[in-house]
Design a protein around this motif. Structure first.
Motif, PDB file in Angstrom:
ATOM      1  N   ALA A 175     -47.446  24.156  11.923  1.00 10.51           N
ATOM      2  CA  ALA A 175     -46.201  23.576  12.396  1.00 10.51           C
ATOM      3  C   ALA A 175     -45.520  22.918  11.202  1.00 10.51           C
ATOM      4  O   ALA A 175     -46.193  22.575  10.218  1.00 10.51           O
ATOM      5  N   PRO A 176     -44.186  22.721  11.233  1.00 10.78           N
ATOM      6  CA  PRO A 176     -43.533  21.943  10.176  1.00 10.78           C
ATOM      7  C   PRO A 176     -43.931  20.474  10.322  1.00 10.78           C
ATOM      8  O   PRO A 176     -43.267  19.677  10.957  1.00 10.78           O
ATOM      9  N   SER A 177     -45.052  20.112   9.752  1.00 10.82           N
ATOM     10  CA  SER A 177     -45.655  18.799   9.976  1.00 10.82           C
ATOM     11  C   SER A 177     -46.545  18.474   8.790  1.00 10.82           C
ATOM     12  O   SER A 177     -47.334  19.322   8.348  1.00 10.82           O
ATOM     13  N   THR A 178     -46.441  17.255   8.274  1.00  9.19           N
ATOM     14  CA  THR A 178     -47.315  16.863   7.166  1.00  9.19           C
ATOM     15  C   THR A 178     -48.768  16.770   7.631  1.00  9.19           C
ATOM     16  O   THR A 178     -49.687  17.059   6.869  1.00  9.19           O
ATOM     17  N   PHE A 179     -49.000  16.373   8.876  1.00  7.49           N
ATOM     18  CA  PHE A 179     -50.355  16.345   9.439  1.00  7.49           C
ATOM     19  C   PHE A 179     -50.966  17.743   9.371  1.00  7.49           C
ATOM     20  O   PHE A 179     -52.096  17.940   8.916  1.00  7.49           O
ATOM     21  N   SER A 180     -50.206  18.715   9.839  1.00  9.77           N
ATOM     22  CA  SER A 180     -50.640  20.106   9.831  1.00  9.77           C
ATOM     23  C   SER A 180     -50.878  20.588   8.403  1.00  9.77           C
ATOM     24  O   SER A 180     -51.879  21.245   8.092  1.00  9.77           O
ATOM     25  N   TRP A 181     -49.946  20.262   7.497  1.00 10.58           N
ATOM     26  CA  TRP A 181     -50.032  20.726   6.111  1.00 10.58           C
ATOM     27  C   TRP A 181     -51.278  20.184   5.418  1.00 10.58           C
ATOM     28  O   TRP A 181     -52.005  20.923   4.750  1.00 10.58           O
ATOM     29  N   TRP A 182     -51.554  18.875   5.570  1.00  5.14           N
ATOM     30  CA  TRP A 182     -52.715  18.285   4.901  1.00  5.14           C
ATOM     31  C   TRP A 182     -54.015  18.919   5.375  1.00  5.14           C
ATOM     32  O   TRP A 182     -54.885  19.271   4.567  1.00  5.14           O
ATOM     33  N   ALA A 183     -54.181  19.059   6.698  1.00  8.87           N
ATOM     34  CA  ALA A 183     -55.421  19.619   7.227  1.00  8.87           C
ATOM     35  C   ALA A 183     -55.624  21.046   6.743  1.00  8.87           C
ATOM     36  O   ALA A 183     -56.738  21.440   6.372  1.00  8.87           O
ATOM     37  N   ALA A 184     -54.564  21.845   6.731  1.00 10.36           N
ATOM     38  CA  ALA A 184     -54.669  23.236   6.284  1.00 10.36           C
ATOM     39  C   ALA A 184     -54.986  23.314   4.795  1.00 10.36           C
ATOM     40  O   ALA A 184     -55.801  24.138   4.363  1.00 10.36           O
ATOM     41  N   TRP A 185     -54.339  22.469   3.988  1.00 12.11           N
ATOM     42  CA  TRP A 185     -54.593  22.490   2.545  1.00 12.11           C
ATOM     43  C   TRP A 185     -56.041  22.128   2.230  1.00 12.11           C
ATOM     44  O   TRP A 185     -56.660  22.701   1.326  1.00 12.11           O
ATOM     45  N   LEU A 186     -56.609  21.202   2.979  1.00 12.08           N
ATOM     46  CA  LEU A 186     -57.975  20.758   2.724  1.00 12.08           C
ATOM     47  C   LEU A 186     -59.011  21.666   3.383  1.00 12.08           C
ATOM     48  O   LEU A 186     -60.209  21.472   3.189  1.00 12.08           O
ATOM     49  N   SER A 187     -58.561  22.648   4.150  1.00  9.75           N
ATOM     50  CA  SER A 187     -59.467  23.602   4.782  1.00  9.75           C
ATOM     51  C   SER A 187     -59.697  24.794   3.844  1.00  9.75           C
ATOM     52  O   SER A 187     -59.185  24.825   2.721  1.00  9.75           O
ATOM     53  N   ASN A 188     -60.428  25.772   4.354  1.00  9.10           N
ATOM     54  CA  ASN A 188     -60.597  27.042   3.634  1.00  9.10           C
ATOM     55  C   ASN A 188     -59.988  28.200   4.408  1.00  9.10           C
ATOM     56  O   ASN A 188     -60.341  29.352   4.211  1.00  9.10           O
ATOM     57  N   ALA A 189     -59.052  27.880   5.291  1.00  5.82           N
ATOM     58  CA  ALA A 189     -58.479  28.870   6.192  1.00  5.82           C
ATOM     59  C   ALA A 189     -57.410  29.718   5.520  1.00  5.82           C
ATOM     60  O   ALA A 189     -56.821  29.337   4.503  1.00  5.82           O
ATOM     61  N   THR A 190     -57.144  30.877   6.140  1.00  6.53           N
ATOM     62  CA  THR A 190     -55.903  31.604   5.881  1.00  6.53           C
ATOM     63  C   THR A 190     -54.795  30.864   6.618  1.00  6.53           C
ATOM     64  O   THR A 190     -54.935  30.570   7.803  1.00  6.53           O
ATOM     65  N   VAL A 191     -53.705  30.548   5.914  1.00  7.75           N
ATOM     66  CA  VAL A 191     -52.685  29.653   6.459  1.00  7.75           C
ATOM     67  C   VAL A 191     -51.346  30.384   6.557  1.00  7.75           C
ATOM     68  O   VAL A 191     -50.823  30.863   5.544  1.00  7.75           O
ATOM     69  N   HIS A 192     -50.802  30.468   7.773  1.00  7.02           N
ATOM     70  CA  HIS A 192     -49.498  31.084   7.994  1.00  7.02           C
ATOM     71  C   HIS A 192     -48.450  29.977   8.067  1.00  7.02           C
ATOM     72  O   HIS A 192     -48.538  29.086   8.909  1.00  7.02           O
ATOM     73  N   VAL A 193     -47.449  30.046   7.189  1.00  8.69           N
ATOM     74  CA  VAL A 193     -46.493  28.961   6.998  1.00  8.69           C
ATOM     75  C   VAL A 193     -45.078  29.417   7.354  1.00  8.69           C
ATOM     76  O   VAL A 193     -44.569  30.364   6.759  1.00  8.69           O
ATOM     77  N   PRO A 194     -44.404  28.730   8.296  1.00 11.88           N
ATOM     78  CA  PRO A 194     -42.979  28.998   8.518  1.00 11.88           C
ATOM     79  C   PRO A 194     -42.160  28.255   7.468  1.00 11.88           C
ATOM     80  O   PRO A 194     -42.317  27.047   7.289  1.00 11.88           O
ATOM     81  N   LEU A 195     -41.302  28.948   6.761  1.00 13.88           N
ATOM     82  CA  LEU A 195     -40.484  28.306   5.726  1.00 13.88           C
ATOM     83  C   LEU A 195     -39.292  27.614   6.390  1.00 13.88           C
ATOM     84  O   LEU A 195     -38.148  28.035   6.275  1.00 13.88           O
TER      85      LEU A 195
END
Length: 268
Positions: A175-195
């Motif tokens: 989601a366009p969310s800093t909460f979402s961004w931080w968790a994804a960055w610190l994970s090892n997941a494949t991350v799909h990002v809406p620009l």
């Protein structure tokens, strides 16, 4: 996130110690001459703790610090079961629009992402779809359509449980969310990002910045990219898959060497 003063690290502080930090990293000083990354480097070398004040999520400032932040933001415990390896975790920050097809304002920091983003991604990614969204979204048009179209399961849990799920997922739809961004960055997941919103491919002196608004100096950037200085959350990591929702360009990779995206699915 925006406007937050956050204690990042503490060393040598006993129970009941005051939370005031001598080391403050800030983007709110209009006379600042020290880039955020240099402020961070200096603060983390200090004896006590580090606090950040303002919109700190600028990848140019965070580059090279992922292992440090993984330790600082590691949850003490994750009581909820981890997502299954095949689960696709969809984080929804807002679901207030009655019409899920209605375009969202590009410069709004958050907001509901248009349906075409979810439809395009989830039709191409295999796995059980699990939606992390606030309880208020349980009967929203967006969650209803995700259930009908993709058999999604809606999970309304605590913020801590959502963070743990994002952190341990294999595939994440942001989601366009800093909460979402931080968790994804610190994970090892494949991350799909809406620009979109704060995840958009843009540089500003102090996000959010609307067209025609007066710019306020502060938070000097650590990199000069995209033809100008400012902040961006674009991550040059092969785990990240970028989607230009408004331009109808999908499944893109960001190339830092020439500051460009290469999309493999583009409307003709």
């Amino acid at each position: 996130g925006t406007g937050a003063r956050r204690r990042l690290a503490g060393r040598g502080r006993g129970p009941g110690a005051p939370m005031a930090c001598a080391n403050v990293v800030t983007d709110r000083d209009a006379t600042a001459t020290v880039p955020l990354c240099a402020q961070l480097r200096r603060a983390l070398a200090g004896p006590a703790c580090v606090a950040v004040d303002g919109f700190f999520e600028d990848f140019g400032s965070l580059r090279g610090w992922r292992d440090v932040f993984q330790r600082l933001y590691a949850p003490p415990a994750c009581p909820a079961p981890a997502p299954a390896p095949g689960d696709v975790i969809v984080h929804v920050r807002e679901c207030g629009n009655s019409d899920v097809d209605r375009p969202r304002p590009f410069f709004s920091a958050h907001g509901q992402v248009p349906w075409r983003f979810y439809d395009k991604i989830l039709a191409s990614v295999r796995g059980r779809v699990v939606v992390l969204a606030p309880p208020a979204c349980a009967r929203s048009a967006l969650v209803a359509r995700l259930k009908a179209r993709f058999g999604a399961t809606h999970r309304a849990a605590s913020a801590a449980d959502d963070y743990c799920a994002l952190l341990r997922a294999r595939t994440v739809v942001l989601a366009p969310s800093t909460f979402s961004w931080w968790a994804a960055w610190l994970s090892n997941a494949t991350v799909h990002v809406p620009l979109l919103g704060l995840l958009a491919h843009q540089r500003t002196t102090n996000y959010p910045h609307r067209p025609g608004a007066a710019r306020r100096r502060g938070g000097l950037t650590c990199e000069r990219l995209f033809g100008g200085a400012g902040k961006s959350l674009v991550v040059d990591d092969p785990r990240y898959v970028y989607h230009d929702v408004e331009g109808d360009r999908w499944f893109g990779a960001y190339h830092r060497a020439n500051e460009s995206f290469l999309f493999v699915n583009v409307r003709e």
